[in-house]
Scaffold this active site. Sequence first.
Site, short mmCIF file in Angstrom:
data_model
loop_
_atom_site.label_atom_id
_atom_site.label_comp_id
_atom_site.label_asym_id
_atom_site.label_seq_id
_atom_site.Cartn_x
_atom_site.Cartn_y
_atom_site.Cartn_z
N LYS A 252 6.65 -16.36 -3.89
CA LYS A 252 6.18 -16.13 -2.52
C LYS A 252 4.81 -15.45 -2.52
O LYS A 252 3.88 -15.92 -1.85
CB LYS A 252 7.19 -15.22 -1.78
N ASN A 253 4.69 -14.35 -3.25
CA ASN A 253 3.46 -13.55 -3.15
C ASN A 253 2.27 -14.18 -3.87
O ASN A 253 1.15 -13.68 -3.77
CB ASN A 253 3.71 -12.12 -3.62
N CYS B 287 5.01 -1.06 8.88
CA CYS B 287 6.26 -1.81 8.83
C CYS B 287 7.34 -0.88 8.33
O CYS B 287 7.09 0.30 8.13
CB CYS B 287 6.12 -3.08 8.01
N ARG C 206 1.21 1.31 5.65
CA ARG C 206 0.49 0.16 5.11
C ARG C 206 -0.84 -0.15 5.81
O ARG C 206 -1.01 -1.20 6.43
CB ARG C 206 1.41 -1.07 5.12
N ASP D 276 8.95 -3.80 -5.72
CA ASP D 276 9.78 -4.88 -5.17
C ASP D 276 11.10 -5.07 -5.93
O ASP D 276 11.92 -5.89 -5.52
CB ASP D 276 8.99 -6.21 -5.16
N ARG E 37 12.99 -14.44 4.47
CA ARG E 37 11.54 -14.37 4.33
C ARG E 37 11.12 -14.56 2.88
O ARG E 37 10.03 -15.04 2.61
CB ARG E 37 11.02 -13.00 4.80
N1 EPU Z 1 -3.00 0.75 0.81
C1 EPU Z 1 -3.87 1.51 1.54
N2 EPU Z 1 -4.95 0.89 2.14
C2 EPU Z 1 -5.16 -0.45 2.03
C3 EPU Z 1 -4.26 -1.23 1.28
C4 EPU Z 1 -3.18 -0.60 0.68
O1 EPU Z 1 -3.71 2.72 1.68
O2 EPU Z 1 -6.14 -0.94 2.59
C5 EPU Z 1 -1.85 1.39 0.15
C6 EPU Z 1 -0.50 0.91 0.71
O3 EPU Z 1 -0.14 1.60 1.89
C7 EPU Z 1 0.43 1.17 -0.45
C8 EPU Z 1 -0.46 0.88 -1.67
O4 EPU Z 1 -1.80 0.97 -1.20
O5 EPU Z 1 0.80 2.51 -0.48
C9 EPU Z 1 -0.26 -0.47 -2.31
O6 EPU Z 1 -0.13 -1.47 -1.32
P1 EPU Z 1 -0.66 -2.95 -1.52
O7 EPU Z 1 -1.86 -3.16 -0.66
O8 EPU Z 1 -0.80 -3.26 -2.97
O9 EPU Z 1 0.55 -3.80 -0.91
P2 EPU Z 1 0.39 -5.18 -0.17
O10 EPU Z 1 -0.74 -5.92 -0.76
O11 EPU Z 1 0.44 -4.97 1.29
C10 EPU Z 1 1.87 -6.59 -1.83
C11 EPU Z 1 3.09 -7.43 -1.73
C12 EPU Z 1 4.31 -6.54 -1.46
C13 EPU Z 1 4.42 -5.56 -2.63
C14 EPU Z 1 3.12 -4.76 -2.77
C15 EPU Z 1 3.11 -3.82 -3.96
C16 EPU Z 1 2.24 -9.54 -0.89
C17 EPU Z 1 2.16 -10.52 0.23
N3 EPU Z 1 2.92 -8.40 -0.65
O12 EPU Z 1 1.75 -5.90 -0.57
O13 EPU Z 1 5.44 -7.39 -1.45
O14 EPU Z 1 5.49 -4.67 -2.40
O15 EPU Z 1 2.01 -5.66 -2.90
O16 EPU Z 1 3.30 -4.53 -5.13
O17 EPU Z 1 1.74 -9.79 -1.97
C18 EPU Z 1 7.64 -8.04 -0.88
O18 EPU Z 1 7.40 -9.14 -1.39
O19 EPU Z 1 8.80 -7.67 -0.55
C19 EPU Z 1 6.53 -7.11 -0.66
C20 EPU Z 1 6.61 -6.10 0.21
#
Ligand code: EPU
Length: 420
Positions: free
Chosen positions: A22-23, A116, A121, A304, A396
């Site tokens: 998915k990701n 969320c 996030r 995850d 999802r």
């Molecule tokens: N963060 C910030 N500012 C930003 C971006 C991130 O503070 O601009 C913080 C977040 O709040 C969090 C940390 O950085 O504390 C890491 O978050 P990240 O941005 O890496 O998460 P994401 O990109 O929103 C993806 C996956 C998630 C997975 C996380 C961590 C996708 C579509 N989603 O989310 O997947 O948990 O990386 O590995 O790739 C899932 O599949 O169930 C899922 C939630």
Amino acid sequence: MDAIRIRGGKKLSGTIHVSGAKNAALPILCATLLSDGESLLRNVPALRDIETTSALLRFLGRSVSSSPPTVKVDAGSQVRPEAPYELVKQMRASVMVLGPLLARFGRAKVSLPGGCQIGSRPVDQHLKGLEKLGATIKLERGYIIASAPRLRGDEVVFDMPTVTGTENLMMAAALAKGRTRLVNAAREPEIEELARVLNKMGASVTGAGTDVMEIEGRDELAPFDHAIVADRIEAGTYMVAAAAAGGDVLLENAPLEDMESTCAALKTMGVEIGREGTAARIRRTGPIKPIRLTTEPHPGFPTDMQAQLMVLATLAEGTSTIKETIFENRFMHVPELARMGADIEAEGNHAIVRGPSRLQGAQVMATDLRASASLVIAGLVAEGETEVLRVYHLDRGYEHMERKLAAVGADTERIKGTGG
Ligand code: EPU
């Protein structure tokens, strides 16, 4: 809303095929915006998040024909560069159209994803990075309004590694003028997968999988044909299911090379994992042992997989400790597991799990995908009947989970429209 009913106590035996990730598929669908012409994605999982992304691409003016595992996106040169709240609120990953839209069409209006269930996030790193490449960004009435006649390559230093933030910047940089350097970039396998696609499109991305990446932008990119890598989190989830329920399961197409920390944790807990060509055989022969676990960015133990591992820890002979460092509120499964008889004490981002517990079936629900998966696994080992409500969340990210489990001997079925 549907529910999954599980009658616990069956050992699992047989073969499960791991679907596409998915990701990895989500950013790659967004990358189709970077070119004209028809791109073909293979091995795409049949998931609600894929449908949401397809709906978003159609809203933007793309023609998407989806017959999983194949999705075709015909991307012309016309676009409506706007991602509305109705779609973004269904899936935060929609924010990944921002980089490609801005780079290709010079402007984008994308709803700000809210917080969320698992945390606040924010997307500040995405915005800061795009500004560094020359974008002007305003926030107006819940929308990100971005413009840039042509992005220019530059150095972007992330304050923390962010997966979708890195992906947004990689896609934007692929059409920027000159070279972009991403420092403190996320290192997840899905980043490497996106880099492979951008390279197929004609960009030059080096360093993916390390924390410094360089991207040489191009004036134009070409459409692509790509088969999505297998889902390491789905594979890990079925590894835990097999370990918890007991038995002998062959996971076909398991991306073991991307799963070192998950496999290491399972082995510490006494689970046998053997490689057989491109498959992995999971067996549990002895008792489950406790573990001390901390979630970390890749290559550390993935957030995850935290909820699923916690279920296994409830079965361990001894006390486990689990620390969640990525998201501030990712323990929603704890009170539900407690209702099934688990002994878990959670405070802040620490959980102490005292095992072994004899889990008992109950009606439970979770509002996060991985938490829902953990409740299904708990149902496999619990005495009696478990009903996991609101499987909307499970759908999802897991393709036909109840069918895949039933095919290896679990007593699982979907109950339509329970209203839960
Ligand atoms: N963060 C910030 N500012 C930003 C971006 C991130 O503070 O601009 C913080 C977040 O709040 C969090 C940390 O950085 O504390 C890491 O978050 P990240 O941005 O890496 O998460 P994401 O990109 O929103 C993806 C996956 C998630 C997975 C996380 C961590 C996708 C579509 N989603 O989310 O997947 O948990 O990386 O590995 O790739 C899932 O599949 O169930 C899922 C939630």
